[in-house]
Write an enzyme that holds these catalytic residues in place. Sequence first.
Site, short mmCIF file in Angstrom:
data_model
loop_
_atom_site.label_atom_id
_atom_site.label_comp_id
_atom_site.label_asym_id
_atom_site.label_seq_id
_atom_site.Cartn_x
_atom_site.Cartn_y
_atom_site.Cartn_z
N ALA A 65 2.75 17.38 52.64
CA ALA A 65 2.17 16.22 53.30
C ALA A 65 2.49 16.30 54.79
CB ALA A 65 2.75 14.95 52.70
N GLY A 108 3.97 19.01 49.03
CA GLY A 108 2.68 18.70 48.42
C GLY A 108 1.82 19.94 48.22
N GLU A 111 3.01 21.27 45.04
CA GLU A 111 2.56 20.32 44.01
C GLU A 111 1.07 20.45 43.74
OE1 GLU A 111 4.63 17.22 46.24
OE2 GLU A 111 5.46 16.54 44.33
N GLU A 131 11.40 18.65 50.34
CA GLU A 131 11.48 17.23 50.72
C GLU A 131 12.92 16.77 50.95
OE1 GLU A 131 9.54 18.48 48.36
OE2 GLU A 131 7.58 17.50 48.36
C1 HXC Z 1 3.20 18.25 59.73
C2 HXC Z 1 3.57 20.48 59.97
C3 HXC Z 1 4.02 20.57 58.65
C4 HXC Z 1 4.03 19.37 57.86
C5 HXC Z 1 4.14 22.53 59.53
N1 HXC Z 1 3.66 21.71 60.49
N2 HXC Z 1 4.36 21.85 58.40
N3 HXC Z 1 3.17 19.34 60.50
N4 HXC Z 1 3.62 18.24 58.46
N5 HXC Z 1 4.37 19.36 56.57
C6 HXC Z 1 3.30 22.06 61.86
C7 HXC Z 1 4.50 22.27 62.75
O1 HXC Z 1 4.99 21.04 63.22
C8 HXC Z 1 3.90 23.12 63.85
O2 HXC Z 1 3.16 22.32 64.74
C9 HXC Z 1 2.92 23.98 63.11
O3 HXC Z 1 2.63 23.32 61.89
C10 HXC Z 1 3.47 25.37 62.78
O4 HXC Z 1 4.71 25.19 62.08
P1 HXC Z 1 6.06 25.93 62.49
O5 HXC Z 1 7.17 25.16 61.89
O6 HXC Z 1 6.12 26.16 63.96
O7 HXC Z 1 5.85 27.33 61.77
P2 HXC Z 1 6.96 28.28 61.08
O8 HXC Z 1 8.16 28.38 61.96
O9 HXC Z 1 6.24 29.53 60.72
O10 HXC Z 1 7.42 27.50 59.77
C11 HXC Z 1 6.48 27.24 58.71
C12 HXC Z 1 7.07 26.22 57.71
C13 HXC Z 1 7.60 24.98 58.46
C14 HXC Z 1 8.21 26.90 56.94
C15 HXC Z 1 5.94 25.90 56.74
O11 HXC Z 1 6.55 24.49 59.31
C16 HXC Z 1 8.02 23.87 57.57
O12 HXC Z 1 9.13 23.91 57.03
N6 HXC Z 1 7.19 22.83 57.42
C17 HXC Z 1 7.54 21.59 56.73
C18 HXC Z 1 7.53 21.80 55.23
C19 HXC Z 1 7.91 20.53 54.48
O13 HXC Z 1 9.00 19.97 54.69
N7 HXC Z 1 7.03 20.05 53.59
C20 HXC Z 1 7.24 18.87 52.78
C21 HXC Z 1 6.51 17.72 53.38
S1 HXC Z 1 6.78 16.24 52.47
P3 HXC Z 1 3.59 22.11 66.29
O14 HXC Z 1 2.44 21.34 66.84
O15 HXC Z 1 4.86 21.37 66.23
O16 HXC Z 1 3.74 23.50 66.82
C22 HXC Z 1 5.73 16.32 51.17
C23 HXC Z 1 5.78 15.19 50.19
C24 HXC Z 1 4.54 15.13 49.36
O17 HXC Z 1 5.00 17.24 51.01
C25 HXC Z 1 4.46 13.88 48.58
C26 HXC Z 1 3.07 13.30 48.48
C27 HXC Z 1 2.75 12.33 49.55
#
Ligand code: HXC
Length: 257
Positions: A65, A108, A111, A131
């Site tokens: 998400a 997500g 998921e 998460e």
């Molecule tokens: C918003 C995101 C994002 C996310 C990545 N980006 N994941 N933006 N939400 N979930 C954005 C980053 O901010 C960045 O934008 C760009 O994508 C590239 O990401 P980087 O981090 O610079 O790339 P990298 O170093 O290669 O790392 C990739 C990654 C990392 C490992 C996927 O981005 C990451 O850990 N993302 C978050 C993953 C996460 O925690 N997901 C769970 C979300 S909660 P900018 O503009 O800053 O450069 C969830 C709950 C679901 O899913 C429940 C239902 C509602």
Amino acid sequence: MSYTTILTETRGRVGLVTLNRPQAMNAFNQTMLTELFDALETFDHDENIGAMVVTGNEKAFAAGADIKEMAEASTVEMIRQGRVEKWDRIRGLKKPVLAAVSGWALGGGCELAISCDMIVASETAKFGQPEITIGVIPGAGGTQRLARLLGKYLAMEMVINNRTLSAAEALQFGLANRVVPKEKYLDEAIALAQEIAERAPMAVRMAKDAVNAAFETTLTEGLKAEKRNFYPLFATEDQKEGMKAFIEKRKANWKGK
Ligand code: HXC
């Protein structure tokens, strides 16, 4: 409907949806979520389509998400918007949906993949539920589906300690149907979907429904569900055609009725 965060196309009898927010690693904002399920439901209702494939890009299937969209939300806003309930729409799809996963399938994204009916992974795929690292828990089914698919201990490790699974581990633990080189994962998924899409549509539908019943209920109830899906197929022309074709040693010509 024209979409801004996904791409859609058809390949033969396969409906392909490509998540298309590469700048955000295909993180799901509300628009992308709505568009994804709209597109899948449209294909689900299209009789020229027999199966769907959902994919992202080589780097990311989807990184979960959109954290930026949720960061300041209150509990009440999250509940009012039905943020997690929206994900349940995937359960309503009657035709098989395959996930073609390359790179990150996180939160997500993971998921979504495990809500699909099959997973074809690139050797670069990585599955995880991070998460916990941002102070929440999975909300789109991860705790329940991973526990059912992987068992308690590995699911627990993924959910409470951000253990990610490589593609090879996903295959080993039953979280992927196959793992292929990164150049091939999408073609492989589409070919598999095409094979399924060429089968007797009503039987595929009933089969999907019956297998899914196993995740919902006891063996006794599940076996009843199987029977409820088995007998009605004898009312279809395709059952007559399929069995006749076998006896006549020829390929069946499915009508979808
Ligand atoms: C918003 C995101 C994002 C996310 C990545 N980006 N994941 N933006 N939400 N979930 C954005 C980053 O901010 C960045 O934008 C760009 O994508 C590239 O990401 P980087 O981090 O610079 O790339 P990298 O170093 O290669 O790392 C990739 C990654 C990392 C490992 C996927 O981005 C990451 O850990 N993302 C978050 C993953 C996460 O925690 N997901 C769970 C979300 S909660 P900018 O503009 O800053 O450069 C969830 C709950 C679901 O899913 C429940 C239902 C509602």
